[in-house]
Scaffold this active site. Structure first.
Site, short mmCIF file in Angstrom:
data_model
loop_
_atom_site.label_atom_id
_atom_site.label_comp_id
_atom_site.label_asym_id
_atom_site.label_seq_id
_atom_site.Cartn_x
_atom_site.Cartn_y
_atom_site.Cartn_z
N CYS A 172 2.38 -8.58 5.02
CA CYS A 172 2.05 -7.18 4.71
C CYS A 172 0.54 -6.99 4.63
CB CYS A 172 2.72 -6.77 3.40
SG CYS A 172 2.29 -5.10 2.90
N CYS A 195 -0.68 -4.68 1.90
CA CYS A 195 -0.61 -5.24 0.54
C CYS A 195 -1.76 -6.22 0.32
CB CYS A 195 0.69 -6.01 0.30
SG CYS A 195 2.17 -5.19 0.88
N ASP A 196 -2.04 -7.07 1.31
CA ASP A 196 -2.93 -8.22 1.09
C ASP A 196 -4.23 -8.18 1.88
OD1 ASP A 196 -0.96 -9.28 -0.58
OD2 ASP A 196 0.10 -10.17 1.10
#
Ligand code: NAP
Length: 321
Positions: free
Chosen positions: A137, A140-141
């Protein structure tokens, strides 16, 4: 004492399919319960720009769209419960579910809208560094890779979107794809090819993730040519796997008819599963379109079909009295 809840319609899942089913079932006065699962809002909460969901001339954000759907479902009367279904028994009537919280739910009709989850390659080294430099992701990261070098594996819409997103943060992005053509939409491909920070490594696959143990962190990758088998090592700080998704249907294995890939089988032009009263909508039952808008459409269908099913069993029960 075990908490028990009963509803005419229980919806599992909080992506576009689940919330839309909630909106329609609530407006049909069925007082639906919607069990949100671990990631409220589903896969759309891991996307950034959304420009293909109809109704918005400007680019909108995935998490914002899901907040709107959630608020709309709640506003018209869907009861949204923060719980995660761990057990299900579809042989019982009403259908029986048990949540992480210990609450037991019973339902006259069930709408399964549990979506899909990111697929990984299955390499031991990938597993070792998951969460420590290997991710599925980018939104997300990606933040952790400011000014660094990363790999994105895959050639579909997700891989291309993630590469473009990461190019805004990282210094360089290598898109590693096993063939010589992408399956992503043409408009995304054009943006990818125009981005100077992205290099595409065609006919290449990830053979191994390289890294250090103390601290656990990625330092590079072994890449294999799918044409010659030749292996090269490249230094990178992060690896994003974007090779598609698997349906989240494990809970119903052995209970509902499924394809070998795990997608729940539904009747043609319907969300009805092989068990009357159980409906499946969105990515858990759709291995063809897998779009937010098609998932929302299937959520609508599932609620309308649940309403029809309830009316039928109620009229049968009345006739029997
Ligand atoms: P996808 O379209 O199934 O693409 C998966 C990619 O990963 C393919 O390029 C595939 O290669 C590659 N791949 C699969 N297994 C692999 C393996 N073991 N090793 C190396 N490469 C592998 O998946 P997706 O990109 O996640 O998209 C899923 C669905 O969501 C699609 O319908 C897509 O259109 C949709 N989506 C839409 C949007 C949007 O509209 N903005 C955004 C994201 C996703 P091959 O090409 O060689 O098969």
């Amino acid at each position: 004492m075990t908490a028990k809840r009963h509803a005419k319609v229980v919806i599992i899942g909080s992506g576009p399919a689940g919330y839309t089913a909630g909106i329609y079932a609530a407006r049909a006065m069925l007082k639906p319960l919607l069990i949100e699962g671990i990631t409220a809002g589903g896969q759309m909460t891991t996307t950034t720009d959304v420009e293909n969901y109809p109704g918005f001339a400007d680019v909108i954000q995935g998490p914002w769209l899901m907040d709107q759907m959630r608020a709309q479902a709640a506003h018209v009367g869907t009861e949204i419960i923060a719980d995660h279904v761990m057990e299900a028994d579809l042989k019982r009537r009403p259908f029986w579910l048990k949540g992480d919280s210990g609450t037991e739910y019973t339902a006259d009709t069930l709408i399964i809208a549990t979506g899909a989850k990111a697929r990984y390659l299955g390499l031991p080294s990938e597993e070792r560094f998951k969460g420590y430099g290997v991710s599925a992701c980018a939104t997300c990261d990606g933040f952790f890779y400011r000014g660094k070098k990363v790999i994105v594996v895959g050639g579909g819409n997700t891989a291309v979107e993630e590469a473009i997103y990461l190019a805004n943060i990282a210094e360089q992005v290598l898109l590693v794809h096993r063939r010589a053509a992408l399956r992503a939409e043409k408009i995304l491909q054009e943006r990818l090819f125009a981005n100077k920070k992205i290099e595409i490594l065609w006919n290449t696959e990830l053979a191994e993730v390289l890294g250090t143990e103390h601290p656990l962190s990625v330092t590079g990758a072994k890449l294999r040519s799918t044409l010659t088998g030749e292996i090269v090592e490249v230094p990178v700080d992060g690896i994003f796997i974007a090779i598609g998704h698997d349906p989240q249907s494990e809970l119903f294995k052995g209970q509902l008819e499924m394809k070998s890939s795990g997608y729940i089988v539904t009747a043609p032009h319907s969300t009805a599963t092989n068990i009357p009263g159980v409906f499946a909508a969105g990515d858990v039952a759709d291995d063809v379109y897998r779009q937010a808008v098609t998932a929302a459409g299937m959520g609508c269908m599932a609620a309308l079909e649940a309403e029809k099913y309830l009316a039928k069993i109620e009229s049968v029960a009345e006739a029997a009295e």
